[in-house]
Design a protein around this motif. Structure first.
Motif, mmCIF file in Angstrom:
data_model
loop_
_atom_site.group_PDB
_atom_site.id
_atom_site.type_symbol
_atom_site.label_atom_id
_atom_site.label_comp_id
_atom_site.label_asym_id
_atom_site.label_seq_id
_atom_site.Cartn_x
_atom_site.Cartn_y
_atom_site.Cartn_z
ATOM 1 N N PRO A 1 0.396 -1.072 -0.103
ATOM 2 C CA PRO A 1 0.350 0.287 -0.131
ATOM 3 C C PRO A 1 0.645 1.653 -0.343
ATOM 4 O O PRO A 1 2.183 1.460 0.344
ATOM 5 C CB PRO A 1 -0.749 -0.003 1.535
ATOM 6 C CG PRO A 1 0.939 -0.960 1.618
ATOM 7 C CD PRO A 1 0.863 -1.623 1.323
ATOM 8 N N ASP A 2 0.179 1.754 -0.722
ATOM 9 C CA ASP A 2 1.185 3.806 -0.102
ATOM 10 C C ASP A 2 0.585 3.805 0.875
ATOM 11 O O ASP A 2 1.724 4.375 1.448
ATOM 12 C CB ASP A 2 0.387 5.001 -1.440
ATOM 13 C CG ASP A 2 0.418 3.674 -2.607
ATOM 14 O OD1 ASP A 2 1.799 4.608 -3.614
ATOM 15 O OD2 ASP A 2 -0.272 3.818 -3.334
ATOM 16 N N LYS A 3 -0.723 3.704 1.431
ATOM 17 C CA LYS A 3 -1.072 4.468 3.312
ATOM 18 C C LYS A 3 -1.642 2.924 3.623
ATOM 19 O O LYS A 3 -1.977 1.987 3.591
ATOM 20 C CB LYS A 3 -1.604 5.939 2.753
ATOM 21 C CG LYS A 3 -0.766 6.774 2.463
ATOM 22 C CD LYS A 3 -1.905 7.848 2.427
ATOM 23 C CE LYS A 3 -1.306 9.311 1.701
ATOM 24 N NZ LYS A 3 -2.328 10.370 1.804
ATOM 25 N N ALA A 4 -1.185 2.852 5.243
ATOM 26 C CA ALA A 4 -2.211 2.151 5.422
ATOM 27 C C ALA A 4 -2.694 2.805 7.153
ATOM 28 O O ALA A 4 -2.108 4.170 7.597
ATOM 29 C CB ALA A 4 -1.293 1.244 6.606
ATOM 30 N N TYR A 5 -3.672 2.654 7.578
ATOM 31 C CA TYR A 5 -4.447 2.873 8.543
ATOM 32 C C TYR A 5 -4.624 2.504 9.177
ATOM 33 O O TYR A 5 -4.869 1.618 9.634
ATOM 34 C CB TYR A 5 -6.073 3.534 8.087
ATOM 35 C CG TYR A 5 -5.818 4.627 7.043
ATOM 36 C CD1 TYR A 5 -6.081 6.370 6.972
ATOM 37 C CD2 TYR A 5 -5.380 4.377 5.883
ATOM 38 C CE1 TYR A 5 -5.394 7.158 5.913
ATOM 39 C CE2 TYR A 5 -4.829 5.211 4.459
ATOM 40 C CZ TYR A 5 -5.073 6.633 4.805
ATOM 41 O OH TYR A 5 -5.227 7.083 3.913
ATOM 42 N N PHE A 6 -4.411 2.730 10.827
ATOM 43 C CA PHE A 6 -4.504 2.682 12.073
ATOM 44 C C PHE A 6 -5.226 3.502 13.079
ATOM 45 O O PHE A 6 -4.998 4.506 12.722
ATOM 46 C CB PHE A 6 -3.485 2.391 12.703
ATOM 47 C CG PHE A 6 -2.538 0.750 11.451
ATOM 48 C CD1 PHE A 6 -2.193 0.016 11.998
ATOM 49 C CD2 PHE A 6 -1.993 1.889 10.861
ATOM 50 C CE1 PHE A 6 -1.808 -1.245 11.875
ATOM 51 C CE2 PHE A 6 -1.270 0.301 10.127
ATOM 52 C CZ PHE A 6 -1.312 -0.839 10.649
ATOM 53 N N GLY A 7 -6.046 2.970 13.927
ATOM 54 C CA GLY A 7 -6.629 3.997 14.977
ATOM 55 C C GLY A 7 -5.894 3.920 16.322
ATOM 56 O O GLY A 7 -5.158 2.829 16.689
ATOM 57 N N GLU A 8 -5.829 5.518 16.203
ATOM 58 C CA GLU A 8 -5.283 5.771 18.065
ATOM 59 C C GLU A 8 -5.580 5.054 19.547
ATOM 60 O O GLU A 8 -4.579 5.358 20.090
ATOM 61 C CB GLU A 8 -5.122 7.332 17.746
ATOM 62 C CG GLU A 8 -5.087 7.621 17.038
ATOM 63 C CD GLU A 8 -5.386 9.345 17.009
ATOM 64 O OE1 GLU A 8 -5.931 10.359 17.743
ATOM 65 O OE2 GLU A 8 -4.409 10.189 16.053
ATOM 66 N N LYS A 9 -6.721 4.456 19.180
ATOM 67 C CA LYS A 9 -7.188 3.663 20.446
ATOM 68 C C LYS A 9 -5.778 2.956 20.823
ATOM 69 O O LYS A 9 -5.996 2.462 21.896
ATOM 70 C CB LYS A 9 -8.439 3.020 20.127
ATOM 71 C CG LYS A 9 -8.686 2.039 21.937
ATOM 72 C CD LYS A 9 -10.488 1.610 21.468
ATOM 73 C CE LYS A 9 -10.192 0.675 20.667
ATOM 74 N NZ LYS A 9 -9.178 -0.953 21.777
ATOM 75 N N ASP A 10 -5.266 1.781 19.876
ATOM 76 C CA ASP A 10 -4.598 1.286 20.882
ATOM 77 C C ASP A 10 -3.063 1.953 19.668
ATOM 78 O O ASP A 10 -2.320 1.983 19.130
ATOM 79 C CB ASP A 10 -3.938 -0.182 19.111
ATOM 80 C CG ASP A 10 -5.639 -0.791 19.837
ATOM 81 O OD1 ASP A 10 -5.623 -1.529 20.069
ATOM 82 O OD2 ASP A 10 -6.459 -1.020 18.360
ATOM 83 N N ALA A 11 -2.598 3.440 20.716
ATOM 84 C CA ALA A 11 -2.102 4.094 20.839
ATOM 85 C C ALA A 11 0.063 3.642 20.613
ATOM 86 O O ALA A 11 0.636 3.335 20.233
ATOM 87 C CB ALA A 11 -1.895 4.956 22.187
#
Length: 282
Positions: A141-151
């Motif tokens: 991928p060019d970008k990957a997205y992760f939630g800040e809840k799992d800081a």
């Protein structure tokens, strides 16, 4: 939208997209999606031509006493959410597809994984880093997205990508909460009605800490005790950890002089929930 289960299928599709000059966003998940995952898919959809969502309950990030077998799964439900929020492809491999029988190669990040959930779940982040690296290699991928809840996970993935020169931009997305403040989580489904009400103590304790910070409190121990006292007022809550750390190094702080992360893990009944917030000093 397509759903595929093999690495070769994903690579064939991605190869065609790349030939067309299309950008690709990846949202790695373990499934049983909710609006929090939806916000990641939506962000990826806004900033990429195509969005891949992986749905894979990764066995190597679970400890021997954790809930691998009980982890909720519902691919039909997940598919609708992915489509509704703008996803183009779901990759849902089996464990045997991701890990060959004699699999023996792992990716591990030191330092950042020593505290918080890393201290309580030995081997967890080795499993996370390994599967995420594999997904990056498969999807490119060019970008990957992760939630800040799992800081902590977000910080670890960012460091791994930087240290190993992985050509992907890591994008952190804000915590999505229920209207009453509870952070959305796939594990919320485990909570009984009584436990669901008790779980609000997590966000309430963090709100008290934020108020104290706004009023000038700068002692991490005083803040930590405030949070623990608040959590202890709920009979169904059992504190796993409450930590106040530097927002970049994740090292514990004594006096708050830089931006901090306040993170906690709490058992409500048998269900382990996490929550956090970052406090930026002006």
């Amino acid at each position: 939208m397509k759903v595929v289960s093999t690495i070769n299928q994903v690579r064939d599709i991605i190869s065609q997209w790349k030939k067309e000059g299309l950008s690709v966003g990846l949202v790695p998940t373990m499934g049983y999606l909710h609006e929090g995952h939806g916000s990641l898919i939506e962000a990826a959809h806004k900033n990429n031509d195509k969005v891949v969502v992986s749905v894979f309950v990764n066995p190597i990030q679970f400890g021997p006493t954790e809930d691998l077998d009980k982890y909720p799964r519902d691919l039909e439900r997940d598919s609708k959410i992915v489509e509704d929020f703008g996803g183009d492809l779901i990759f849902t491999p089996t464990p045997s597809e991701m890990y060959v029988e004699d699999f023996a190669s792992f990716v591990e990040v030191s330092s950042l994984t020593e505290g918080l959930c890393g201290a309580k779940r030995p081997g967890h982040f080795r499993g996370v880093c390994t599967v995420v690296t594999k997904l990056f290699n498969i999807v490119t991928p060019d970008k990957a997205y992760f939630g800040e809840k799992d800081a902590q996970q977000l910080a670890v993935i960012k460091k791994m990508v930087r240290d190993l020169n992985v050509p992907v931009e890591i994008v952190g997305c804000p915590i999505i909460r229920e209207s009453d403040g509870l952070a959305k989580s796939s594990r919320n489904v485990y909570l009984s009605t009584e436990e669901r009400a008790s779980a609000l103590i997590l966000s309430k304790s963090l709100a008290k800490a934020k108020e104290a910070l706004n009023n000038g409190e700068r002692s991490s121990e005083s803040l930590r005790q405030l949070i623990i006292d608040t959590l202890s007022s709920e009979p169904l809550a059992k504190v796993d950890y409450v930590e106040i750390v530097d927002s970049l190094s994740l090292k514990p702080v004594i006096n708050i002089e830089k931006d901090i992360l306040i993170a906690l893990a709490v058992y409500i009944g048998k269900t382990r929930l996490i929550d956090n917030f970052t406090y930026k000093l002006c």
